[in-house]
Design a protein around this motif. Structure first.
Motif, PDB file in Angstrom:
ATOM      1  N   ARG A 270     -12.801   3.219  -1.500  1.00 15.95           N
ATOM      2  CA  ARG A 270     -12.782   3.885  -2.808  1.00 15.95           C
ATOM      3  C   ARG A 270     -13.984   3.505  -3.674  1.00 15.95           C
ATOM      4  NH1 ARG A 270      -7.845   5.959  -4.880  1.00 15.95           N
ATOM      5  NH2 ARG A 270      -6.623   6.602  -3.092  1.00 15.95           N
TER       6      ARG A 270
ATOM      7  N   LEU B 233       0.827  -1.210   0.000  1.00 15.45           N
ATOM      8  CA  LEU B 233       0.000   0.000   0.000  1.00 15.45           C
ATOM      9  C   LEU B 233       0.859   1.257   0.000  1.00 15.45           C
ATOM     10  CD1 LEU B 233      -2.906  -0.907   2.446  1.00 15.45           C
ATOM     11  CD2 LEU B 233      -3.069  -0.538  -0.021  1.00 15.45           C
TER      12      LEU B 233
ATOM     13  N   CYS C 235      -5.680  -2.514  -3.471  1.00 21.74           N
ATOM     14  CA  CYS C 235      -6.699  -2.691  -2.429  1.00 21.74           C
ATOM     15  C   CYS C 235      -7.534  -3.934  -2.715  1.00 21.74           C
ATOM     16  CB  CYS C 235      -7.592  -1.457  -2.332  1.00 21.74           C
ATOM     17  SG  CYS C 235      -6.795  -0.027  -1.579  1.00 21.74           S
TER      18      CYS C 235
ATOM     19  N   MET D 214      -7.866  -7.290  -0.474  1.00 17.98           N
ATOM     20  CA  MET D 214      -9.176  -7.727  -0.006  1.00 17.98           C
ATOM     21  C   MET D 214      -9.451  -9.182  -0.384  1.00 17.98           C
ATOM     22  SD  MET D 214     -11.834  -4.542  -0.351  1.00 17.98           S
ATOM     23  CE  MET D 214     -11.414  -4.065  -2.022  1.00 17.98           C
TER      24      MET D 214
ATOM     25  N   TYR E  25      -3.538   2.193   6.417  1.00 15.33           N
ATOM     26  CA  TYR E  25      -4.261   2.478   5.172  1.00 15.33           C
ATOM     27  C   TYR E  25      -4.974   3.832   5.260  1.00 15.33           C
ATOM     28  CZ  TYR E  25      -8.137   2.452   1.891  1.00 15.33           C
ATOM     29  OH  TYR E  25      -9.047   2.815   0.937  1.00 15.33           O
TER      30      TYR E  25
ATOM     31  N   THR F  68     -14.538 -10.120   2.241  1.00 14.43           N
ATOM     32  CA  THR F  68     -14.342  -9.120   1.188  1.00 14.43           C
ATOM     33  C   THR F  68     -14.136  -9.796  -0.164  1.00 14.43           C
ATOM     34  OG1 THR F  68     -12.029  -8.931   1.886  1.00 14.43           O
ATOM     35  CG2 THR F  68     -13.540  -7.195   2.594  1.00 14.43           C
TER      36      THR F  68
ATOM     37  N   ILE G  87      -3.865   1.943  -7.142  1.00 13.19           N
ATOM     38  CA  ILE G  87      -4.238   1.883  -5.730  1.00 13.19           C
ATOM     39  C   ILE G  87      -5.471   1.008  -5.565  1.00 13.19           C
ATOM     40  CG2 ILE G  87      -5.100   3.213  -3.753  1.00 13.19           C
ATOM     41  CD1 ILE G  87      -3.297   5.554  -4.782  1.00 13.19           C
ATOM     42  N   ARG G  88      -6.468   1.207  -6.414  1.00 13.43           N
ATOM     43  CA  ARG G  88      -7.672   0.365  -6.351  1.00 13.43           C
ATOM     44  C   ARG G  88      -7.329  -1.097  -6.596  1.00 13.43           C
ATOM     45  NH1 ARG G  88     -13.091   2.905  -7.473  1.00 13.43           N
ATOM     46  NH2 ARG G  88     -13.584   0.972  -8.562  1.00 13.43           N
TER      47      ARG G  88
ATOM     48  N   LEU H 189     -11.324  -6.549   6.365  1.00  8.30           N
ATOM     49  CA  LEU H 189     -10.620  -5.722   5.372  1.00  8.30           C
ATOM     50  C   LEU H 189     -11.565  -4.816   4.593  1.00  8.30           C
ATOM     51  CD1 LEU H 189      -8.002  -8.241   3.940  1.00  8.30           C
ATOM     52  CD2 LEU H 189      -7.669  -6.445   5.641  1.00  8.30           C
TER      53      LEU H 189
ATOM     54  N   LEU I 104     -10.842  -1.300   3.015  1.00  8.24           N
ATOM     55  CA  LEU I 104     -10.116  -1.149   1.749  1.00  8.24           C
ATOM     56  C   LEU I 104     -11.074  -0.932   0.576  1.00  8.24           C
ATOM     57  CD1 LEU I 104      -7.296  -3.821   2.135  1.00  8.24           C
ATOM     58  CD2 LEU I 104      -7.130  -1.357   2.458  1.00  8.24           C
TER      59      LEU I 104
ATOM     60  N   GLU J 139      -4.570   7.173   2.935  1.00  8.76           N
ATOM     61  CA  GLU J 139      -5.712   7.813   2.269  1.00  8.76           C
ATOM     62  C   GLU J 139      -5.867   9.266   2.710  1.00  8.76           C
ATOM     63  OE1 GLU J 139      -7.562   7.129  -0.170  1.00  8.76           O
ATOM     64  OE2 GLU J 139      -7.931   4.972  -0.280  1.00  8.76           O
TER      65      GLU J 139
END
Length: 116
Positions: free
Chosen positions: A80, A17, A33, A37, A106, A43, A29-30, A74, A77, A110
Motif C-alpha cells: 500500500r 488482517l 499492516c 511488519m 494477504y 521491515t 488496514i495500513r 513481510l 505488506l 487485497e
C-alpha cells in the motif's frame, strides 16, 4: 531464512488482517499492516521512513512495471506504500512456507491476482 524473525503467530496475524479488511477502513488496514511488519526486523527498520521510502527510490529508478522481491519476508505488506500502477506486477518470493501462506492470504484480501 531467519524464521526467528517471525515474532508473531501467523494465524493471529491472518485473523487480524481478515478482520480489518472486512471493515473496509483503508487507514486501519495500513495500520494493521504496519503493526504486523513491526514483527520482522527488515521491515521494522523501514517503518519510520515507509511513507517516503518507495517514493524516493522510484523517483530515481522510475515506477517499475515489474518488481521482483526475493526473500520478501513481510515486505509485501508494504504494498500500500509502493503506489504501483494497476498494471504493474509485484512478484514476492520467500522460502518460509508458513510465511508464504500468510502472504498469499494477504494478497487474496487485497484482491491481488497478479501478485504471488
Amino acid at each position: 531464512m531467519a524464521p526467528y524473525l517471525w515474532a508473531i503467530q501467523i494465524d493471529v496475524a491472518a485473523s487480524r488482517l481478515t478482520a480489518v479488511f472486512a471493515t473496509g477502513d483503508q487507514e486501519a488496514i495500513r495500520d494493521v499492516c504496519a503493526d504486523i511488519m513491526y514483527a520482522h526486523l527488515s521491515t521494522r527498520e523501514r517503518l519510520p521512513i515507509l511513507d517516503t521510502f518507495y517514493r524516493d527510490i522510484f523517483a530515481v529508478t522510475g515506477h517499475p512495471q515489474r518488481l521482483l522481491d526475493i526473500g520478501s519476508g513481510l515486505n509485501p505488506l508494504a504494498l500500500r506504500w509502493m503506489d504501483l500502477s494497476p498494471d504493474a506486477s509485484y512478484l514476492a518470493y520467500d522460502i518460509h512456507e508458513p510465511r508464504v501462506a500468510f502472504l498469499n492470504h494477504y494478497f487474496e484480501l487485497e484482491g491481488c491476482r497478479r501478485w504471488r
